[in-house]
Write a protein that holds these residues in place. Sequence first.
Motif, PDB file in Angstrom:
ATOM      1  N   ILE A 155     -19.728  26.820-170.073  1.00  0.00           N
ATOM      2  CA  ILE A 155     -19.101  28.039-169.602  1.00  0.00           C
ATOM      3  C   ILE A 155     -18.950  28.054-168.091  1.00  0.00           C
ATOM      4  O   ILE A 155     -18.549  29.038-167.517  1.00  0.00           O
ATOM      5  CB  ILE A 155     -19.895  29.284-170.043  1.00  0.00           C
ATOM      6  N   GLY A 156     -19.238  26.944-167.468  1.00  0.00           N
ATOM      7  CA  GLY A 156     -19.081  26.898-166.023  1.00  0.00           C
ATOM      8  C   GLY A 156     -19.325  25.500-165.521  1.00  0.00           C
ATOM      9  O   GLY A 156     -19.867  24.644-166.240  1.00  0.00           O
ATOM     10  N   SER A 157     -18.867  25.259-164.296  1.00  0.00           N
ATOM     11  CA  SER A 157     -19.047  23.925-163.743  1.00  0.00           C
ATOM     12  C   SER A 157     -19.757  23.950-162.399  1.00  0.00           C
ATOM     13  O   SER A 157     -20.076  22.905-161.864  1.00  0.00           O
ATOM     14  CB  SER A 157     -17.688  23.246-163.582  1.00  0.00           C
ATOM     15  N   LYS A 158     -19.975  25.144-161.868  1.00  0.00           N
ATOM     16  CA  LYS A 158     -20.715  25.213-160.612  1.00  0.00           C
ATOM     17  C   LYS A 158     -21.351  26.585-160.472  1.00  0.00           C
ATOM     18  O   LYS A 158     -21.021  27.516-161.208  1.00  0.00           O
ATOM     19  CB  LYS A 158     -19.811  24.906-159.420  1.00  0.00           C
ATOM     20  N   ALA A 185     -24.981  20.115-161.998  1.00  0.00           N
ATOM     21  CA  ALA A 185     -26.248  19.379-161.960  1.00  0.00           C
ATOM     22  C   ALA A 185     -27.298  20.138-161.145  1.00  0.00           C
ATOM     23  O   ALA A 185     -28.494  19.987-161.377  1.00  0.00           O
ATOM     24  CB  ALA A 185     -26.033  17.984-161.361  1.00  0.00           C
ATOM     25  N   ARG A 186     -26.834  20.907-160.194  1.00  0.00           N
ATOM     26  CA  ARG A 186     -27.701  21.748-159.347  1.00  0.00           C
ATOM     27  C   ARG A 186     -28.776  20.928-158.619  1.00  0.00           C
ATOM     28  O   ARG A 186     -29.905  21.346-158.477  1.00  0.00           O
ATOM     29  CB  ARG A 186     -28.329  22.866-160.200  1.00  0.00           C
ATOM     30  N   LYS A 187     -28.351  19.765-158.160  1.00  0.00           N
ATOM     31  CA  LYS A 187     -29.269  18.923-157.402  1.00  0.00           C
ATOM     32  C   LYS A 187     -28.906  18.893-155.923  1.00  0.00           C
ATOM     33  O   LYS A 187     -29.773  18.861-155.057  1.00  0.00           O
ATOM     34  CB  LYS A 187     -29.259  17.498-157.962  1.00  0.00           C
ATOM     35  N   LYS A 188     -27.610  18.866-155.643  1.00  0.00           N
ATOM     36  CA  LYS A 188     -27.154  18.773-154.258  1.00  0.00           C
ATOM     37  C   LYS A 188     -26.531  20.111-153.870  1.00  0.00           C
ATOM     38  O   LYS A 188     -25.554  20.546-154.495  1.00  0.00           O
ATOM     39  CB  LYS A 188     -26.138  17.638-154.123  1.00  0.00           C
ATOM     40  N   TRP A 189     -27.075  20.731-152.857  1.00  0.00           N
ATOM     41  CA  TRP A 189     -26.660  22.084-152.496  1.00  0.00           C
ATOM     42  C   TRP A 189     -25.999  22.101-151.129  1.00  0.00           C
ATOM     43  O   TRP A 189     -26.427  21.406-150.213  1.00  0.00           O
ATOM     44  CB  TRP A 189     -27.872  23.012-152.489  1.00  0.00           C
ATOM     45  N   SER A 215     -34.333  25.826-167.378  1.00  0.00           N
ATOM     46  CA  SER A 215     -35.029  26.997-167.931  1.00  0.00           C
ATOM     47  C   SER A 215     -36.424  27.216-167.363  1.00  0.00           C
ATOM     48  O   SER A 215     -37.224  27.933-167.951  1.00  0.00           O
ATOM     49  CB  SER A 215     -35.125  26.905-169.463  1.00  0.00           C
ATOM     50  N   GLY A 216     -36.725  26.580-166.237  1.00  0.00           N
ATOM     51  CA  GLY A 216     -38.011  26.801-165.588  1.00  0.00           C
ATOM     52  C   GLY A 216     -39.008  25.676-165.761  1.00  0.00           C
ATOM     53  O   GLY A 216     -40.105  25.733-165.206  1.00  0.00           O
ATOM     54  N   ASP A 217     -38.650  24.630-166.507  1.00  0.00           N
ATOM     55  CA  ASP A 217     -39.610  23.538-166.723  1.00  0.00           C
ATOM     56  C   ASP A 217     -39.899  22.789-165.425  1.00  0.00           C
ATOM     57  O   ASP A 217     -41.044  22.393-165.175  1.00  0.00           O
ATOM     58  CB  ASP A 217     -39.064  22.558-167.768  1.00  0.00           C
ATOM     59  N   ASN A 218     -38.868  22.567-164.619  1.00  0.00           N
ATOM     60  CA  ASN A 218     -39.023  21.827-163.357  1.00  0.00           C
ATOM     61  C   ASN A 218     -38.329  22.603-162.238  1.00  0.00           C
ATOM     62  O   ASN A 218     -37.254  23.176-162.447  1.00  0.00           O
ATOM     63  CB  ASN A 218     -38.397  20.433-163.472  1.00  0.00           C
ATOM     64  N   TRP A 219     -38.954  22.572-161.065  1.00  0.00           N
ATOM     65  CA  TRP A 219     -38.446  23.346-159.929  1.00  0.00           C
ATOM     66  C   TRP A 219     -38.265  22.460-158.708  1.00  0.00           C
ATOM     67  O   TRP A 219     -38.979  21.487-158.515  1.00  0.00           O
ATOM     68  CB  TRP A 219     -39.435  24.468-159.575  1.00  0.00           C
ATOM     69  N   ASN A 220     -37.303  22.855-157.879  1.00  0.00           N
ATOM     70  CA  ASN A 220     -37.114  22.246-156.566  1.00  0.00           C
ATOM     71  C   ASN A 220     -36.772  23.338-155.568  1.00  0.00           C
ATOM     72  O   ASN A 220     -36.127  24.325-155.933  1.00  0.00           O
ATOM     73  CB  ASN A 220     -35.952  21.248-156.582  1.00  0.00           C
ATOM     74  N   ALA A 221     -37.191  23.123-154.319  1.00  0.00           N
ATOM     75  CA  ALA A 221     -36.791  24.052-153.272  1.00  0.00           C
ATOM     76  C   ALA A 221     -35.408  23.654-152.771  1.00  0.00           C
ATOM     77  O   ALA A 221     -35.212  22.509-152.339  1.00  0.00           O
ATOM     78  CB  ALA A 221     -37.790  24.036-152.125  1.00  0.00           C
ATOM     79  N   ILE A 222     -34.465  24.567-152.856  1.00  0.00           N
ATOM     80  CA  ILE A 222     -33.135  24.303-152.288  1.00  0.00           C
ATOM     81  C   ILE A 222     -33.222  24.347-150.770  1.00  0.00           C
ATOM     82  O   ILE A 222     -32.645  23.514-150.069  1.00  0.00           O
ATOM     83  CB  ILE A 222     -32.116  25.363-152.764  1.00  0.00           C
ATOM     84  N   VAL A 223     -33.903  25.334-150.261  1.00  0.00           N
ATOM     85  CA  VAL A 223     -34.143  25.475-148.816  1.00  0.00           C
ATOM     86  C   VAL A 223     -35.586  25.927-148.620  1.00  0.00           C
ATOM     87  O   VAL A 223     -36.151  26.623-149.462  1.00  0.00           O
ATOM     88  CB  VAL A 223     -33.189  26.492-148.151  1.00  0.00           C
ATOM     89  N   HIS A 224     -36.161  25.544-147.483  1.00  0.00           N
ATOM     90  CA  HIS A 224     -37.563  25.856-147.212  1.00  0.00           C
ATOM     91  C   HIS A 224     -37.740  26.936-146.160  1.00  0.00           C
ATOM     92  O   HIS A 224     -38.779  27.575-146.109  1.00  0.00           O
ATOM     93  CB  HIS A 224     -38.296  24.603-146.695  1.00  0.00           C
ATOM     94  N   ASP A 225     -36.785  27.086-145.293  1.00  0.00           N
ATOM     95  CA  ASP A 225     -37.082  27.786-144.045  1.00  0.00           C
ATOM     96  C   ASP A 225     -36.070  28.863-143.690  1.00  0.00           C
ATOM     97  O   ASP A 225     -35.740  29.048-142.516  1.00  0.00           O
ATOM     98  CB  ASP A 225     -37.169  26.766-142.903  1.00  0.00           C
TER      99      ASP A 225
END
Lengths: 103, 375
Positions: free
Chosen positions: B4-7, B26-30, B352-362
């Motif tokens: 239902i979406g691509s980005k 993919a929501r890996k590169k922001w 769905s919350g299994d793995n997380w990454n910080a997109i930005v820290h500061d």
Amino acid sequence: MSGIPIRVELPAHLRTLARIAGHEVALDVPASPTIAAVLDVLEAAYPMLRGTIRDQATRERRAFLRFFACQQDISLDSPDAPLPAAIVSGAEPLIILGAVAGG
Amino acid sequence: MTAIGSKVRLLVGTRKGAFILTADAARKKWQIDGPHFPGWEIYHLKGSPADPNRLYASQSSGWFGQIVQRSDDGGKTWAPVGNNFAYDGVPGTHQWYDGTPHPWEFKRVWHIEPSLTNPDEVYAGVEDAALFHSTDGGQNWAELAGLRTHTTGSAWQPGAGGMCLHTILIDPSDPKRIVIAISAAGAFRTDDGGTTWKPINRGLHSQHIPDPTAEVGHCVHHIAAHPSRPGTLFMQKHWDIMRSDDAGDNWREVSGNLPTDFGFVIDVHAHEPETLYVVPIKSDSEHFVPDGKLRVYRSRTGGNDWEPLTKGLPQSDCYVNVLRDAMAIDRLDSCGVYFGTSGGQVYASADSGDNWNAIVHDLPPVLSVEVQTLA
């Protein structure tokens, strides 16, 4: 110009909001300029500034802003008092200043 | 399942400006864009479901008051719209912290909720608590005064953060049904588009108020619902996670095995209406995560049974808060979950919350996070 040219200096955030280049804006204010008359003209020219300097309903100055003219703080003067001659002549700007406070 | 979406586009409001974070599915590169309105408090930004390029932002400052900004190009450019939030008539008084009458005074817009169908129609929840409505893209605002003038209004009191209307939920199946929440008056519902309102706080129990089961006076922090089940509401109250299956008429507690049931955010999975997310916070005064560990808790059973989600989140020496509007859920096939912290981090999970990454820290302290799922 039909009125009196008044120079007004605005805080940086309001210049950004109103997209005003430079430190000052020149306003054509009707005869016998007062703070209220200057703000009327300013808000008519830049509607996005309504409510940012004085309350839109009560027209009271916002608490953390001050009005300076000719090295004097005229914030507590009546908004309907005549502005000093040096403001009216254009020798000095009316300065609207944000309090240097906060985080 | 059909994509239902691509980005996705995250709209992040902070103490010192707005940021727009975009990524593909993919929501890996922001890509980080901002700050917009640097130096100003951005309590909330939100996009129109009917036109994703139409965004609204609440911009405010102790010096200069309230501004509302609008973008018609997905946040590339902005223009200020109307900012005259005048209460309808003479607003009278509510109760101050000490129980004395205090005049109703507009302070700021906490939450902006665009119509589900019309990009020019938008609601604004404000402090001191009231609901405003615009039908011209934010140029003019009119109060839906039936809420503030409810017979209980003069008894409402502010929470510690002010007497804010912070939650607006429009029922997708009946747009005249709207649920709102106010700290610390409680939850209210209209079934007639905002003309009349009723408190919906039956079942809430708040020990810090004189009558723990009072009709109003509960410090509701946030409410969430799944679009497919608008009658099922999930609430993070000051203390307690609550659930209603009758549009708020009755509530029951589903805090279950949480380490603490205090918190601010609550949200619902995009494709699993019984999957919930909260971030427990230590209180009453600390307002940071317990034990120095940033843990999102997920329930796949509509509450009561909760599991900590920790992969990729700091599990030592972490003392941040997550404020009430600072969690969002995207609608991609693999559901994305996002939240922002008082420490300026924005965390994302694409699973769905299994793995997380910080997109930005500061970033500056984060006040709100919304996400748009884009074609």
